[in-house]
Motif scaffolding. Structure first.
Motif, PDB file in Angstrom:
ATOM      1  N   SER A  56      -9.040-110.186  31.526  1.00 34.75           N
ATOM      2  CA  SER A  56      -9.764-109.036  31.002  1.00 34.75           C
ATOM      3  C   SER A  56      -8.915-107.775  31.070  1.00 34.75           C
ATOM      4  O   SER A  56      -9.003-106.921  30.187  1.00 34.75           O
ATOM      5  CB  SER A  56     -11.069-108.843  31.769  1.00 34.75           C
ATOM      6  OG  SER A  56     -10.806-108.528  33.123  1.00 34.75           O
ATOM      7  N   GLN A  59      -6.570-107.966  28.127  1.00 36.35           N
ATOM      8  CA  GLN A  59      -7.306-107.735  26.886  1.00 36.35           C
ATOM      9  C   GLN A  59      -7.604-106.259  26.708  1.00 36.35           C
ATOM     10  O   GLN A  59      -7.467-105.717  25.619  1.00 36.35           O
ATOM     11  CB  GLN A  59      -8.594-108.548  26.878  1.00 36.35           C
ATOM     12  CG  GLN A  59      -8.391-110.015  26.623  1.00 36.35           C
ATOM     13  CD  GLN A  59      -9.681-110.799  26.706  1.00 36.35           C
ATOM     14  OE1 GLN A  59     -10.712-110.284  27.108  1.00 36.35           O
ATOM     15  NE2 GLN A  59      -9.624-112.068  26.333  1.00 36.35           N
ATOM     16  N   LYS A  60      -7.995-105.597  27.805  1.00 32.34           N
ATOM     17  CA  LYS A  60      -8.284-104.164  27.713  1.00 32.34           C
ATOM     18  C   LYS A  60      -7.044-103.375  27.363  1.00 32.34           C
ATOM     19  O   LYS A  60      -7.068-102.497  26.510  1.00 32.34           O
ATOM     20  CB  LYS A  60      -8.847-103.653  29.042  1.00 32.34           C
ATOM     21  CG  LYS A  60     -10.324-103.776  29.181  1.00 32.34           C
ATOM     22  CD  LYS A  60     -10.777-103.011  30.406  1.00 32.34           C
ATOM     23  CE  LYS A  60     -11.768-103.837  31.179  1.00 32.34           C
ATOM     24  NZ  LYS A  60     -12.129-103.250  32.443  1.00 32.34           N
ATOM     25  N   GLY A  62      -4.291-104.420  25.884  1.00 28.69           N
ATOM     26  CA  GLY A  62      -3.874-104.706  24.521  1.00 28.69           C
ATOM     27  C   GLY A  62      -4.766-104.018  23.503  1.00 28.69           C
ATOM     28  O   GLY A  62      -4.291-103.479  22.506  1.00 28.69           O
ATOM     29  N   TYR A  63      -6.072-104.002  23.771  1.00 31.88           N
ATOM     30  CA  TYR A  63      -7.010-103.363  22.853  1.00 31.88           C
ATOM     31  C   TYR A  63      -6.774-101.861  22.820  1.00 31.88           C
ATOM     32  O   TYR A  63      -6.739-101.255  21.761  1.00 31.88           O
ATOM     33  CB  TYR A  63      -8.444-103.679  23.284  1.00 31.88           C
ATOM     34  CG  TYR A  63      -9.484-103.075  22.394  1.00 31.88           C
ATOM     35  CD1 TYR A  63      -9.740-103.615  21.139  1.00 31.88           C
ATOM     36  CD2 TYR A  63     -10.213-101.955  22.793  1.00 31.88           C
ATOM     37  CE1 TYR A  63     -10.695-103.069  20.310  1.00 31.88           C
ATOM     38  CE2 TYR A  63     -11.168-101.396  21.973  1.00 31.88           C
ATOM     39  CZ  TYR A  63     -11.410-101.954  20.726  1.00 31.88           C
ATOM     40  OH  TYR A  63     -12.342-101.401  19.902  1.00 31.88           O
ATOM     41  N   GLU A  64      -6.587-101.257  24.000  1.00 34.58           N
ATOM     42  CA  GLU A  64      -6.343 -99.817  24.052  1.00 34.58           C
ATOM     43  C   GLU A  64      -5.019 -99.449  23.404  1.00 34.58           C
ATOM     44  O   GLU A  64      -4.906 -98.421  22.745  1.00 34.58           O
ATOM     45  CB  GLU A  64      -6.364 -99.330  25.505  1.00 34.58           C
ATOM     46  CG  GLU A  64      -7.736 -99.338  26.123  1.00 34.58           C
ATOM     47  CD  GLU A  64      -7.718 -98.989  27.599  1.00 34.58           C
ATOM     48  OE1 GLU A  64      -6.627 -98.658  28.120  1.00 34.58           O
ATOM     49  OE2 GLU A  64      -8.782 -99.068  28.229  1.00 34.58           O
ATOM     50  N   LEU A  66      -3.565-101.010  20.917  1.00 28.83           N
ATOM     51  CA  LEU A  66      -3.688-101.086  19.464  1.00 28.83           C
ATOM     52  C   LEU A  66      -4.623-100.015  18.914  1.00 28.83           C
ATOM     53  O   LEU A  66      -4.463 -99.589  17.768  1.00 28.83           O
ATOM     54  CB  LEU A  66      -4.166-102.472  19.051  1.00 28.83           C
ATOM     55  CG  LEU A  66      -3.165-103.603  19.294  1.00 28.83           C
ATOM     56  CD1 LEU A  66      -3.792-104.941  18.935  1.00 28.83           C
ATOM     57  CD2 LEU A  66      -1.896-103.381  18.506  1.00 28.83           C
ATOM     58  N   GLN A  67      -5.605 -99.582  19.693  1.00 22.73           N
ATOM     59  CA  GLN A  67      -6.514 -98.542  19.222  1.00 22.73           C
ATOM     60  C   GLN A  67      -5.883 -97.157  19.301  1.00 22.73           C
ATOM     61  O   GLN A  67      -6.053 -96.341  18.409  1.00 22.73           O
ATOM     62  CB  GLN A  67      -7.812 -98.567  20.037  1.00 22.73           C
ATOM     63  CG  GLN A  67      -8.679 -99.758  19.765  1.00 22.73           C
ATOM     64  CD  GLN A  67      -9.128 -99.811  18.316  1.00 22.73           C
ATOM     65  OE1 GLN A  67      -9.474 -98.818  17.720  1.00 22.73           O
ATOM     66  NE2 GLN A  67      -9.093-101.012  17.751  1.00 22.73           N
TER      67      GLN A  67
END
Length: 147
Positions: A56, A59-60, A62-64, A66-67
């Motif tokens: 997790s 994932q966080k 990587g998501y942050e 890309l955002q």
């Protein structure tokens, strides 16, 4: 012969006899079953939580990333990816070339954008390479002296 009925077929399922190897593996599995069940209960309970938490976190991150990417992230990513594609085109023929060329060109492109991290990785890799070569030298020397 009747057109609407079919003759009764007698089918019988015959199981193939087990070979000696299969029987030996079966006995071994049954003998080790309590221990494997104990290991599964003990290990999965604690390690699964850690794996899930690390997953997790990645994932966080990587998501942050890309955002809200840092300035110039996508152009750098494009140059590094393009270097890998050029490496694939240059590596015609050998399978080793297809592995070495893209990785090395991507490494060079990455080191242009992230020089501090490249120096740190090079130091660690150099130390590891020196250690491995020293271990190999010692192994060859011991074989040479034995003969």
């Amino acid at each position: 012969l009747s057109l609407y009925s079919s003759p009764a077929r007698e089918t019988k399922y015959v199981e193939n006899p087990q070979t000696e190897l299969e029987e030996g593996v079966s006995r071994l599995r049954h003998a080790l079953e309590p221990y494997t069940a104990w290991c599964q209960v003990e290990l999965t309970g604690s390690s699964k939580v850690k794996v899930d938490s690390y997953e997790s976190i990645f994932q966080k991150c990587g998501y942050e990333l890309l955002q809200k990417p840092p300035a110039g992230f996508y152009p750098r990513l494009g140059v590094i990816g393009f270097a890998g594609i050029v490496g694939l085109f240059l590596a015609r023929g050998s399978k080793i070339k297809k592995l070495v060329y893209p990785v090395s060109l991507m490494g060079i492109a990455t080191s242009m954008y992230y020089p501090q991290q490249a120096v740190a990785i090079a130091k660690v890799a150099g130390t590891q390479l020196y250690d491995w070569s020293l271990q190999g030298y010692i192994a060859v020397e011991s074989l040479w002296k034995d003969n």
